[in-house]
Design a protein around this motif. Structure first.
Motif, PDB file in Angstrom:
ATOM      1  N   PRO A 121      66.365  83.786  45.075  1.00  0.00           N
ATOM      2  CA  PRO A 121      66.115  84.364  46.400  1.00  0.00           C
ATOM      3  C   PRO A 121      67.359  84.423  47.282  1.00  0.00           C
ATOM      4  CG  PRO A 121      65.344  82.091  46.326  1.00  0.00           C
ATOM      5  CD  PRO A 121      65.777  82.453  44.927  1.00  0.00           C
ATOM      6  N   TYR A 122      68.414  83.704  46.925  1.00  0.00           N
ATOM      7  CA  TYR A 122      69.603  83.652  47.784  1.00  0.00           C
ATOM      8  C   TYR A 122      70.643  84.687  47.374  1.00  0.00           C
ATOM      9  CZ  TYR A 122      67.018  79.498  48.820  1.00  0.00           C
ATOM     10  OH  TYR A 122      66.003  78.663  49.157  1.00  0.00           O
ATOM     11  N   SER A 123      71.021  84.699  46.107  1.00  0.00           N
ATOM     12  CA  SER A 123      72.039  85.658  45.671  1.00  0.00           C
ATOM     13  C   SER A 123      71.421  87.011  45.322  1.00  0.00           C
ATOM     14  CB  SER A 123      72.782  85.122  44.443  1.00  0.00           C
ATOM     15  OG  SER A 123      71.951  85.196  43.286  1.00  0.00           O
ATOM     16  N   LYS A 124      70.141  87.009  44.959  1.00  0.00           N
ATOM     17  CA  LYS A 124      69.446  88.212  44.459  1.00  0.00           C
ATOM     18  C   LYS A 124      70.022  88.691  43.121  1.00  0.00           C
ATOM     19  CE  LYS A 124      67.392  88.720  48.590  1.00  0.00           C
ATOM     20  NZ  LYS A 124      66.330  87.779  48.903  1.00  0.00           N
ATOM     21  N   LEU A 125      70.892  87.912  42.525  1.00  0.00           N
ATOM     22  CA  LEU A 125      71.460  88.236  41.213  1.00  0.00           C
ATOM     23  C   LEU A 125      70.596  87.568  40.154  1.00  0.00           C
ATOM     24  CD1 LEU A 125      73.809  89.420  39.464  1.00  0.00           C
ATOM     25  CD2 LEU A 125      74.914  87.181  39.699  1.00  0.00           C
ATOM     26  N   LYS A 126      69.940  88.383  39.353  1.00  0.00           N
ATOM     27  CA  LYS A 126      69.051  87.860  38.319  1.00  0.00           C
ATOM     28  C   LYS A 126      69.805  87.854  36.994  1.00  0.00           C
ATOM     29  CE  LYS A 126      65.017  89.864  40.615  1.00  0.00           C
ATOM     30  NZ  LYS A 126      65.774  90.324  41.795  1.00  0.00           N
ATOM     31  N   VAL A 127      70.044  86.659  36.465  1.00  0.00           N
ATOM     32  CA  VAL A 127      70.758  86.527  35.200  1.00  0.00           C
ATOM     33  C   VAL A 127      69.779  86.050  34.139  1.00  0.00           C
ATOM     34  CG1 VAL A 127      72.690  85.444  33.994  1.00  0.00           C
ATOM     35  CG2 VAL A 127      72.874  85.959  36.442  1.00  0.00           C
ATOM     36  N   GLY A 128      69.836  86.696  32.995  1.00  0.00           N
ATOM     37  CA  GLY A 128      68.989  86.302  31.869  1.00  0.00           C
ATOM     38  C   GLY A 128      69.848  86.112  30.638  1.00  0.00           C
ATOM     39  N   VAL A 129      69.506  85.125  29.852  1.00  0.00           N
ATOM     40  CA  VAL A 129      70.237  84.871  28.610  1.00  0.00           C
ATOM     41  C   VAL A 129      69.253  84.657  27.488  1.00  0.00           C
ATOM     42  CG1 VAL A 129      72.291  83.909  29.713  1.00  0.00           C
ATOM     43  CG2 VAL A 129      70.410  82.403  29.121  1.00  0.00           C
ATOM     44  N   GLN A 134      68.418  79.548  38.100  1.00  0.00           N
ATOM     45  CA  GLN A 134      67.433  78.889  38.956  1.00  0.00           C
ATOM     46  C   GLN A 134      68.164  78.381  40.197  1.00  0.00           C
ATOM     47  OE1 GLN A 134      64.058  78.852  38.047  1.00  0.00           O
ATOM     48  NE2 GLN A 134      64.826  80.202  36.416  1.00  0.00           N
ATOM     49  N   GLU A 135      67.966  79.091  41.312  1.00  0.00           N
ATOM     50  CA  GLU A 135      68.684  78.749  42.527  1.00  0.00           C
ATOM     51  C   GLU A 135      67.920  77.724  43.358  1.00  0.00           C
ATOM     52  OE1 GLU A 135      69.573  82.496  44.435  1.00  0.00           O
ATOM     53  OE2 GLU A 135      71.217  82.865  43.039  1.00  0.00           O
ATOM     54  N   ASN A 136      68.619  77.222  44.376  1.00  0.00           N
ATOM     55  CA  ASN A 136      68.028  76.221  45.255  1.00  0.00           C
ATOM     56  C   ASN A 136      68.631  76.381  46.644  1.00  0.00           C
ATOM     57  OD1 ASN A 136      67.791  73.379  46.513  1.00  0.00           O
ATOM     58  ND2 ASN A 136      66.477  73.281  44.714  1.00  0.00           N
ATOM     59  N   GLY A 137      67.824  76.128  47.658  1.00  0.00           N
ATOM     60  CA  GLY A 137      68.298  76.207  49.032  1.00  0.00           C
ATOM     61  C   GLY A 137      69.476  75.275  49.278  1.00  0.00           C
ATOM     62  N   SER A 138      69.529  74.183  48.562  1.00  0.00           N
ATOM     63  CA  SER A 138      70.714  73.327  48.543  1.00  0.00           C
ATOM     64  C   SER A 138      71.585  73.876  47.416  1.00  0.00           C
ATOM     65  CB  SER A 138      70.320  71.873  48.266  1.00  0.00           C
ATOM     66  OG  SER A 138      71.474  71.078  48.194  1.00  0.00           O
ATOM     67  N   TYR A 139      72.497  74.790  47.763  1.00  0.00           N
ATOM     68  CA  TYR A 139      73.137  75.657  46.771  1.00  0.00           C
ATOM     69  C   TYR A 139      73.700  74.940  45.548  1.00  0.00           C
ATOM     70  CZ  TYR A 139      72.867  79.496  50.155  1.00  0.00           C
ATOM     71  OH  TYR A 139      72.441  80.451  51.031  1.00  0.00           O
ATOM     72  N   SER A 140      74.243  73.740  45.754  1.00  0.00           N
ATOM     73  CA  SER A 140      74.870  73.069  44.614  1.00  0.00           C
ATOM     74  C   SER A 140      73.856  72.627  43.566  1.00  0.00           C
ATOM     75  CB  SER A 140      75.702  71.872  45.086  1.00  0.00           C
ATOM     76  OG  SER A 140      74.858  70.889  45.647  1.00  0.00           O
ATOM     77  N   VAL A 141      72.595  72.671  43.892  1.00  0.00           N
ATOM     78  CA  VAL A 141      71.545  72.309  42.933  1.00  0.00           C
ATOM     79  C   VAL A 141      71.275  73.458  41.955  1.00  0.00           C
ATOM     80  CG1 VAL A 141      69.129  71.556  42.742  1.00  0.00           C
ATOM     81  CG2 VAL A 141      70.541  70.750  44.634  1.00  0.00           C
ATOM     82  N   THR A 142      71.712  74.639  42.302  1.00  0.00           N
ATOM     83  CA  THR A 142      71.504  75.827  41.465  1.00  0.00           C
ATOM     84  C   THR A 142      72.029  75.603  40.045  1.00  0.00           C
ATOM     85  OG1 THR A 142      71.591  77.311  43.363  1.00  0.00           O
ATOM     86  CG2 THR A 142      72.190  78.253  41.206  1.00  0.00           C
TER      87      THR A 142
END
Ligand SMILES: [Zn+2]
Length: 154
Positions: free
Chosen positions: A37-45, A60-68
């Motif tokens: 929801p933050y970068s809007k960049l959807k990466v799939g592998v 898998q992003e997180n509002g606490s960015y470093s948790v991404t």
């Protein structure tokens, strides 16, 4: 000293061998599993293991960015949990950006390059890396370690 490496360039997914096309298509499909929801960049592998098992991952992003967690490292963790002892022979990376574009090869971040390299060292294997897009060129790297010269190691 000089560092060089060779990689293959294809103009579209359709030029790849069928098995590689399948991995790229599944990687693109895995973008639907992205939580971004933050970068809007959807990466799939998507990767295939030495025993023929297929594993997918997505960022898998997180509002606490470093948790991404990047898609590549989600995949490596999933592999360890679901298929312990197996290693990746080929991983395909794809994406869909914030404008719903996917027209140039996506490359892994530095942290994921280090993680792929460690996977190679741990399992004494080479990981082929397919850097793809849905509608553009595709790069095939023979060894993940080619993407990270002079890595951190102890
Ligand atoms: Zn990464």
């Amino acid at each position: 000293m000089k560092f060089e490496f060779e990689y293959e360039v294809y103009d579209s997914i359709t030029e790849l061998a069928p098995a590689d096309q399948d991995l790229v298509n599944k990687a693109f499909e895995a973008t639907k599993l992205s939580y971004s929801p933050y970068s809007k960049l959807k990466v799939g592998v998507c990767a295939i293991t030495n025993k023929g098992n297929v594993v997918v991952g997505s960022n898998q992003e997180n509002g606490s960015y470093s948790v991404t967690i990047c898609a590549e490292r989600v995949l490596l963790s999933t592999l360890s949990a679901q298929h312990p002892g197996e290693y990746i022979t080929t991983i395909a990376i794809s994406y869909l950006d914030w404008n719903n574009n996917s027209d140039k090869p996506i490359t892994p971040c530095g942290v994921c390059r280090q993680a792929i390299l460690e996977h190679q060292i741990q399992h004494k294997c080479n990981v082929r890396v397919i850097l793809s897009s849905k509608n553009g060129q595709v790069y095939v790297i023979k060894k993940g370690s080619d993407l990270l010269p002079l890595p951190f190691s102890i």
